[in-house]
Design a protein around this motif. Structure first.
Motif, PDB file in Angstrom:
ATOM      1  N   VAL A  26       0.859  -1.174   0.000  1.00  0.00           N
ATOM      2  CA  VAL A  26       0.000   0.000   0.000  1.00  0.00           C
ATOM      3  C   VAL A  26       0.903   1.234   0.000  1.00  0.00           C
ATOM      4  O   VAL A  26       1.785   1.369   0.857  1.00  0.00           O
ATOM      5  N   HIS A  27       0.675   2.120  -0.962  1.00  0.00           N
ATOM      6  CA  HIS A  27       1.501   3.317  -1.111  1.00  0.00           C
ATOM      7  C   HIS A  27       0.971   4.440  -0.230  1.00  0.00           C
ATOM      8  O   HIS A  27      -0.230   4.729  -0.225  1.00  0.00           O
ATOM      9  N   VAL A  28       1.888   5.076   0.502  1.00  0.00           N
ATOM     10  CA  VAL A  28       1.545   6.134   1.446  1.00  0.00           C
ATOM     11  C   VAL A  28       2.436   7.340   1.202  1.00  0.00           C
ATOM     12  O   VAL A  28       3.647   7.198   0.984  1.00  0.00           O
ATOM     13  N   ARG A  67      -1.585  10.702   2.864  1.00  0.00           N
ATOM     14  CA  ARG A  67      -2.372  10.281   1.701  1.00  0.00           C
ATOM     15  C   ARG A  67      -2.079   8.814   1.415  1.00  0.00           C
ATOM     16  O   ARG A  67      -0.934   8.387   1.465  1.00  0.00           O
ATOM     17  N   ILE A  68      -3.110   8.075   1.104  1.00  0.00           N
ATOM     18  CA  ILE A  68      -2.979   6.642   0.835  1.00  0.00           C
ATOM     19  C   ILE A  68      -3.561   6.331  -0.535  1.00  0.00           C
ATOM     20  O   ILE A  68      -4.657   6.791  -0.865  1.00  0.00           O
ATOM     21  N   ASP A  69      -2.816   5.570  -1.328  1.00  0.00           N
ATOM     22  CA  ASP A  69      -3.389   5.000  -2.542  1.00  0.00           C
ATOM     23  C   ASP A  69      -4.178   3.761  -2.129  1.00  0.00           C
ATOM     24  O   ASP A  69      -3.586   2.761  -1.679  1.00  0.00           O
ATOM     25  N   SER A  76      -0.183   1.520  -5.277  1.00  0.00           N
ATOM     26  CA  SER A  76      -0.540   0.353  -4.475  1.00  0.00           C
ATOM     27  C   SER A  76      -0.768  -0.859  -5.372  1.00  0.00           C
ATOM     28  O   SER A  76      -0.945  -0.732  -6.593  1.00  0.00           O
ATOM     29  N   VAL A  93      -6.637   0.752   5.401  1.00  0.00           N
ATOM     30  CA  VAL A  93      -6.312   2.129   5.785  1.00  0.00           C
ATOM     31  C   VAL A  93      -6.017   2.193   7.281  1.00  0.00           C
ATOM     32  O   VAL A  93      -5.047   2.824   7.712  1.00  0.00           O
ATOM     33  N   VAL A  96      -2.609   0.834   8.004  1.00  0.00           N
ATOM     34  CA  VAL A  96      -1.557   1.795   7.652  1.00  0.00           C
ATOM     35  C   VAL A  96      -1.402   2.837   8.755  1.00  0.00           C
ATOM     36  O   VAL A  96      -0.280   3.161   9.180  1.00  0.00           O
TER      37      VAL A  96
END
Length: 282
Positions: A26-28, A67-69, A76, A93, A96
């Motif tokens: 997960v990209h953050v 911010r989260i993708d 992500s 989420v 994360v």
């Protein structure tokens, strides 16, 4: 894994990370002081954390902006299968935020990101101190059907013009030049992740409308809605007033994407709200 990126247009530096959650990356992105009140931003369908780029410099001076993708978007992972239901997205989420050591945050979502924000508040009310929904339709009956061109799985990934037609109702006026970054984000998705995430949002709204869900949660709520939205009837924003204390603001001259169409006006409303509620988001 983390790396730092910066922009010549802004004085802030973004920390970008890939965090493993349930076996998927997960990209953050994080901006602003780490000891400032946390503000979590969730993007809409067929978008990514980059949709907030113009807004972040206006928020990061006073907030730890996260911010989260969501899975299936941006950087992500985009697995096949049944991974995209809203409760599952909310669980990732929350995971994360736990990994980042964030105990409480104001959570803002644009479009279907507001649906994800609601699902997060239902799952982890301890984590969410207040909610901001930006052009998030309250229920499926508020959706404006259009004749926009559908994405064809046989020609995936789509050409630029096909994406522009698909995304055209996301802005206030016909002929609006869809940002190239948005084209990139749609093209980076798989056909399955695109259709599955959109179907998941519809299924969540079909089970129960957002105002009724939010009324039970009792969280402070700000609803921002571009008055010229071409995807959701702006008059439907009034339905959120069933939530005790909810503030509903219509933004004249703006459409479905105020965060892109007028970042300063959007940020001003958001910051006024977080000034009241972010003190508890430590």
């Amino acid at each position: 894994m983390a790396h730092m990126t910066s922009s010549d247009k802004t004085s802030h530096t973004t920390e970008s990370s890939l965090l493993p959650v349930d076996g998927e990356d997960v990209h953050v992105c994080q901006d602003g002081p780490r000891d400032a009140p946390a503000l979590l931003l969730l993007h809409g369908s067929a978008s990514s954390a980059r949709s907030w780029d113009a807004l972040v410099p206006l928020l990061a001076g006073s907030h730890r902006v996260i911010r989260i993708d969501l899975l299936g978007h941006g950087r992500s992972a985009k697995p096949d299968g049944d991974h995209y239901a809203l409760p599952a997205q909310a669980r990732r989420v929350a995971a994360v935020m736990d990994l980042l050591g964030v105990r409480r945050a104001v959570v803002a979502g644009h479009s279907s990101g507001g649906v994800a924000a609601t699902a997060l508040a239902e799952l982890r009310p301890d984590l969410v101190t207040a909610l901001v929904l930006i052009n998030t339709g309250p229920g499926l009956d508020a959706f404006i059907a259009s004749e926009q061109a559908a994405i064809n799985p046989e020609t995936w990934p789509p050409a630029d013009e096909e994406i522009r037609r698909f995304a055209s109702t996301g802005f206030s006026r016909p002929g609006y030049q869809v940002p190239d970054e948005l084209l990139d984000e749609v093209r980076a998705m798989t056909y399955h992740s695109l259709t599955a995430t959109m179907a998941a949002t519809s299924a969540y709204l079909a089970r129960r409308a957002l105002p009724e869900r939010l009324a039970e949660l009792g969280k402070p709520l700000l609803v921002l809605f571009g008055a010229d939205d071409r995807r959701w009837r702006s008059s439907s924003a009034g339905r959120y007033r069933v939530v005790p204390g909810a503030r509903v603001e219509l933004l004249p001259g703006l459409g479905h994407s105020p965060i892109l169409e007028d970042p300063p006006r959007t940020a001003a409303s958001l910051l006024t709200f977080t000034a009241r509620h972010a003190a508890r988001a430590d």
